[in-house]
Write an enzyme that holds these catalytic residues in place. Structure first.
Site, PDB file in Angstrom:
ATOM      1  N   HIS A  52       0.831  -1.216   0.000  1.00 31.72           N
ATOM      2  CA  HIS A  52       0.000   0.000   0.000  1.00 31.72           C
ATOM      3  C   HIS A  52       0.865   1.265   0.000  1.00 31.72           C
ATOM      4  CE1 HIS A  52      -3.761  -2.236   0.728  1.00 31.72           C
ATOM      5  NE2 HIS A  52      -3.031  -2.989   1.521  1.00 31.72           N
ATOM      6  N   ASN A 124     -10.162  -3.178   1.941  1.00 38.61           N
ATOM      7  CA  ASN A 124      -9.826  -3.086   0.518  1.00 38.61           C
ATOM      8  C   ASN A 124     -11.087  -2.783  -0.284  1.00 38.61           C
ATOM      9  OD1 ASN A 124      -7.020  -3.703   0.674  1.00 38.61           O
ATOM     10  ND2 ASN A 124      -7.499  -5.865   0.899  1.00 38.61           N
TER      11      ASN A 124
END
Length: 473
Positions: A52, A124
């Site tokens: 990320h 997510n």
């Protein structure tokens, strides 16, 4: 006119020329402004997130419009409650300079600044994941990163891992589908993904999944469309988010939950804490409880996005964990990563600091800028009346556990039912995109690995495997 100073407020007389011994002479060590500038530049980058790394963020608000007080005592989820928040979007596999419009899972991490402390919901844009045991996570991430020999991304490594871990089939099908590349962060859903728990004022526990459904509608890109965008703009999602908020077109999502009592968990017919599976909506319907809006851009990307630190270990009374193995692993892994990446006292940075009262006996560590508020009490337990004390009312109900300690395999090896159901929902155009996307991602992959993967796809649906095989030709 404002006076230019250094970091400590000392006025800078000349910011263009170094201090030297003579017009052509060497630099002087006493040029502390030069040294400060160079030293600061050397430290302007903190270690990027191992996953990320590339992200965007904005501030907003969650407003609760539904009543689920029978399930939770959490103030943040009570009808009428308004809670400020920071939402960070990200890609998973790429480095900090990766393009936004790549085929990848998107992170959807929310920090709620509640009246009872920070609640971080770190999810997510997919309701599932590739694996269900954190034991595999470092190896999985290695397959998404660069080959240490060539420093190149490896389709071979990704498909070797996926084909040896068929539990990934559900997530791979989502990733390679027409939804694998969102058109923007605004045009995708978000999910808590894991199973969490809700606890009510009777100290009863319920299992819950969180869903954020985009009110902008789902919009996606094909591989060709994404390639054309990346060729001109590697920050397409970042640009879209900033500009939409600047012009007052605030992104919105409806918050929905699936709630399941402990006694009804068996009705799912599979492990309710398996991150590779979804809860069927027919069995556990969605309940709409609120709306989330983003209405303010960050003002300093490094301070408010790069240093933003999320962790699923941050919960509030009325919201708890579950036996989800992946969630359990992340409870440790995330705050540990932040302590390494940002520093021991990362929680004191403005973007991470709780808006509610904080009372702790953690008093030291690098960059501790806090004021100690406990008087003579710097340890616990203590007999000092005004010092912070534990609150037994916040204890959660018992969670029944049984069995011997062992490295257990997953409770089932049904890797195919849910991907089959997803495949059956796709129309012919969506299936064609799925086949083409998978074939494209298999470029350069060893034929033996491709055949192994196709064997798994055939177990989902023979047409699934055959479609990929034809696309490979």
């Amino acid at each position: 006119m404002k006076k230019l100073t250094n970091d400590f407020g000392n006025v800078v007389a000349d910011n263009q020329n170094s201090l030297t011994a003579g017009a052509q002479g060497p630099l002087l060590l006493q040029d502390y402004i030069l040294l400060e500038k160079l030293a600061h530049q050397n430290r302007e980058r903190i270690p990027e997130r191992t996953v990320h790394a590339k992200g965007s963020a904005a501030y907003g608000e969650l407003v609760i419009t539904g009543d689920i007080s029978q399930y939770t005592k959490a103030k943040v989820l009570q009808k009428g409650e308004k809670t400020p928040l920071l939402l960070r979007f990200s890609t998973v596999a790429g480095e900090s300079g990766a393009a936004d419009a790549e085929r990848d899972v998107r992170g959807f991490a929310i920090k709620f600044y509640t009246r009872e402390g920070n609640w971080d919901l770190v999810g997510n844009n997919t309701p599932t994941f590739f694996i269900r045991d954190p034991y595999k996570f470092p190896d999985f991430i290695h397959t998404q990163k660069r080959d240490p020999r060539t420093h190149l991304r490896s389709n071979n490594a990704a498909w070797d891992f996926w084909s040896l871990c068929p539990e990934s089939l559900h997530q791979v099908t989502i990733l390679m589908s027409d939804r694998g590349i969102p058109a923007s962060y605004r045009h995708m859903n978000g999910y808590g993904s894991h199973t969490y728990s809700l606890i009510n004022d009777k100290n009863e526990r319920f299992w819950v999944k969180f869903h954020f459904k985009t009110k902008q509608g789902i919009k996606t890109l094909t591989n060709a469309q994404a390639e054309a965008i990346i060729a001109k703009d590697r920050e397409s999602h970042q640009r879209d988010l900033v500009e939409s908020i600047q012009k007052g077109d605030f992104p919105r999502w409806s918050l929905k939950v699936q709630i399941l009592s402990e006694k009804d968990a068996h009705k799912l017919g599979f492990n309710p804490f398996d991150l590779t599976k979804v809860w069927p909506h027919k069995t556990v319907p969605l309940i709409e409880i609120g709306e989330m809006v983003l209405n303010k851009n960050v003002q300093n990307y490094f301070n408010e996005v790069e240093q933003a630190a999320f962790s699923p270990s941050n919960i509030v009374p009325g919201i708890g964990f579950s036996p989800d193995k992946m969630l359990q692993g992340r409870i440790f892994s995330y705050p540990d990563a932040q302590r390494y990446r940002i520093g021991t006292n990362y929680h004191l940075l403005p973007v991470n600091r709780a808006l509610s009262e904080v009372n702790t006996y953690n008093v030291a560590g690098a960059m501790n800028s806090d004021t100690y508020k406990n008087g003579a009490a710097y340890y616990e337990p203590n007999s000092i009346n005004e010092s912070p004390k534990e609150q037994s009312a916040a204890l959660e109900p018992d969670l029944s556990l049984e069995g011997a300690a062992q490295r257990y395999k997953a409770l089932d090896d049904d890797f195919y039912t849910q991907p089959r159901a997803l495949f059956a929902l796709m129309n012919e155009n969506q299936k064609a995109q799925l086949f083409s996307n998978i074939a494209a991602s298999m470029q350069g992959v060893d034929s033996a690995i491709i055949e192994r993967a196709l064997e798994h796809f055939a177990k989902v649906d023979v047409a699934y495997a055959e479609g990929i095989r034809q696309a490979l030709k």
